[in-house]
Design a protein around this motif. Sequence first.
Motif, PDB file in Angstrom:
ATOM      1  N   VAL A  98       0.744  -1.144  -0.016  1.00 46.02           N
ATOM      2  CA  VAL A  98      -0.195  -0.040  -0.110  1.00 46.02           C
ATOM      3  C   VAL A  98       0.697   1.369  -0.018  1.00 46.02           C
ATOM      4  N   LEU A  99       1.981   1.110   0.709  1.00 45.96           N
ATOM      5  CA  LEU A  99       2.929   2.377   0.598  1.00 45.96           C
ATOM      6  C   LEU A  99       3.545   2.655  -0.532  1.00 45.96           C
ATOM      7  N   HIS A 100       4.203   3.787  -1.068  1.00 45.01           N
ATOM      8  CA  HIS A 100       4.787   3.843  -2.238  1.00 45.01           C
ATOM      9  C   HIS A 100       5.894   2.943  -2.536  1.00 45.01           C
ATOM     10  N   PRO A 101       5.909   2.581  -3.869  1.00 47.81           N
ATOM     11  CA  PRO A 101       6.882   1.257  -4.269  1.00 47.81           C
ATOM     12  C   PRO A 101       8.368   1.953  -4.026  1.00 47.81           C
ATOM     13  N   HIS A 102       8.384   3.049  -4.031  1.00 49.55           N
ATOM     14  CA  HIS A 102       9.873   3.495  -3.978  1.00 49.55           C
ATOM     15  C   HIS A 102      10.052   3.569  -2.600  1.00 49.55           C
ATOM     16  N   LEU A 103      11.399   3.058  -1.909  1.00 44.80           N
ATOM     17  CA  LEU A 103      11.689   2.956  -0.540  1.00 44.80           C
ATOM     18  C   LEU A 103      11.957   4.478  -0.242  1.00 44.80           C
ATOM     19  N   GLU A 104      12.628   5.135  -0.773  1.00 43.55           N
ATOM     20  CA  GLU A 104      12.886   6.504  -0.594  1.00 43.55           C
ATOM     21  C   GLU A 104      11.690   7.467  -0.343  1.00 43.55           C
ATOM     22  N   ARG A 105      10.677   6.829  -0.848  1.00 41.24           N
ATOM     23  CA  ARG A 105       9.354   7.858  -0.920  1.00 41.24           C
ATOM     24  C   ARG A 105       8.561   7.401   0.234  1.00 41.24           C
ATOM     25  N   GLN A 106       8.867   6.172   0.963  1.00 36.85           N
ATOM     26  CA  GLN A 106       8.218   5.896   1.970  1.00 36.85           C
ATOM     27  C   GLN A 106       8.517   6.653   3.341  1.00 36.85           C
ATOM     28  N   PRO A 107       7.274   6.746   4.380  1.00 38.58           N
ATOM     29  CA  PRO A 107       7.812   7.075   5.784  1.00 38.58           C
ATOM     30  C   PRO A 107       8.663   6.771   6.712  1.00 38.58           C
TER      31      PRO A 107
END
Length: 411
Positions: free
Chosen positions: A73-82
Motif C-alpha cells: 500500500v505504501l509507495h513502491p519507492h523505498l525513499e518515498r516511504q515514511p
Amino acid sequence: MKKMLVHGQKDMLQIAIIDESSLYEYYMEKTEHAGQLVGSIYKGRVVNVLPGMQAAFVDIGLPKNAFLYIDDVLHPHLERQPKEKPQIGQLLQPGQELLVQVMKEPLGGKGARVTTHFSLPGRYLVYMPIADYIGVSKKVSTEAERSRMRAVGERIRLPGEGVILRTAAEGESLESLQQDVQFLREHWHEIRQRGETASAPTLVHRDADLVHRLVRDLLTTEIDEIWIDDGSVYRKTRATMKRLAPAMLPRLRLFEPQIGGASLFQLNHIHEQLQEASQRRYRLKCGGDLVWDQTEALTVVDVNTGRFVGTSDLEDTVFRTNVEAAEQIARLLRLRDVGGIIIVDFIDMEEEQHREQVMHLLERRVRSDRTKCQVVGWTRLGLLEMTRKKVREQKILPVKDSVGHRDEARS
C-alpha cells in the motif's frame, strides 16, 4: 539449437522450449480460462483491516478475498516511504474502494495476493506508473549497455513514473523504447478511466493471453526457431510478432503434419519428457537418481548414486553425480514449477572445493529461470538451501493431444 514449439488445440494451447531436444520450459493454458490471474487489475472493496497483521482483506469478486499487505500500500519507492511505518488502519478503512493488481495466484485455501504497486509489461520494458525509479534487467551483459539503457530510461519516463528495462531492450533504439512506454502509458490511462466508473468488485484489466505473452515475454534472440502446428495460432502469433518483434519473423515456421503422421510434440518427445519430469524418482543419465518429496512448507530433493559406481574413486563418483544432479534440478524446478523453500540433499562430498563447485553450478543454471530463484547456501547439516518465488499453485494435469496421446503435464 534452441526451439520454441507451440501446439494448439480447440480448448488448450501448449508451449515447449527445447535446447538440443531437451525440454527446459513448458506452459499450458486452457482457452476458456482467458489467461492467468497474475497481472490482472481489479477494482476491489476493503472487507476488513487487521492491525495485528498490518494487512487487509479485499473483495475483488473471486471466491476468496484477496490479501493486501501494508508494504503493498505504501509507495513502491523505498525513499518515498515514511521513516516509521504507519498502521494499516491509517491507510485503509472497511468499505473503501481501490484498484489492486494480482501478484500471486490463489494458493490452496488462500486468496490471491494483491498490490497497489501497478506494473504493465511490454516487449522491451515494464511500465510502473507511480514507482519513480529506473531498473535494468540483471541479465544485461555489459556495464556499458546497462548504463546506456538506464540513461534511455531516464529520457523516456515522465516525472513520478518508473520503468524496468527488460533483457529484450538490450541494443534497442530510443525510438523503440519510446513507442513501448507510450503505448503502455496510454493503456494505463484507459485502465484508470475504467476503474473510476466501475462498480466494485469487478475486473478492470486482464493480462494478455498466452499467444501475446509468448511474443512479449518468451521470445528472445536465444530462440533460433519457432514452430507452430495450428494455423489460427500461427496467424495470430505472426500478427503479434509484426507489432512487437518484427526482426524475429524469419524464425517463425508453420508445422504441417502429414495425415496419420506424428504431431509436433510427438516428434520432439515433449509429453514423454513431461511425464518423466513429473515422477517422484527421476533417473540421471549417469545412473544416479533424484527423489522429490513435497510438503506444505517445502520441497526436498534427495540425490542418490543409484547404479552409478564410477571409474576411479568414491569422491569422484559422488562429485560427478552431484554435478549432473545440479544441472537437472535447475531444469526440473522450472518444468515442475516448484515454488517456496527447496532443500537439496546432495551426496556428501569430502572436498570443500567440490561443494563450492556444485553450489556455483546450481547458481549459474537458475539464473536463466524466468522465476526468481536464490541459492542460500549450505546448512550446518550439509544440505543446500534455496528458494524459488511462488506465484501460482503447482499442479499436475492430464494432457491429451490431438492424436490421442495422454500424459501428465504441469498447468
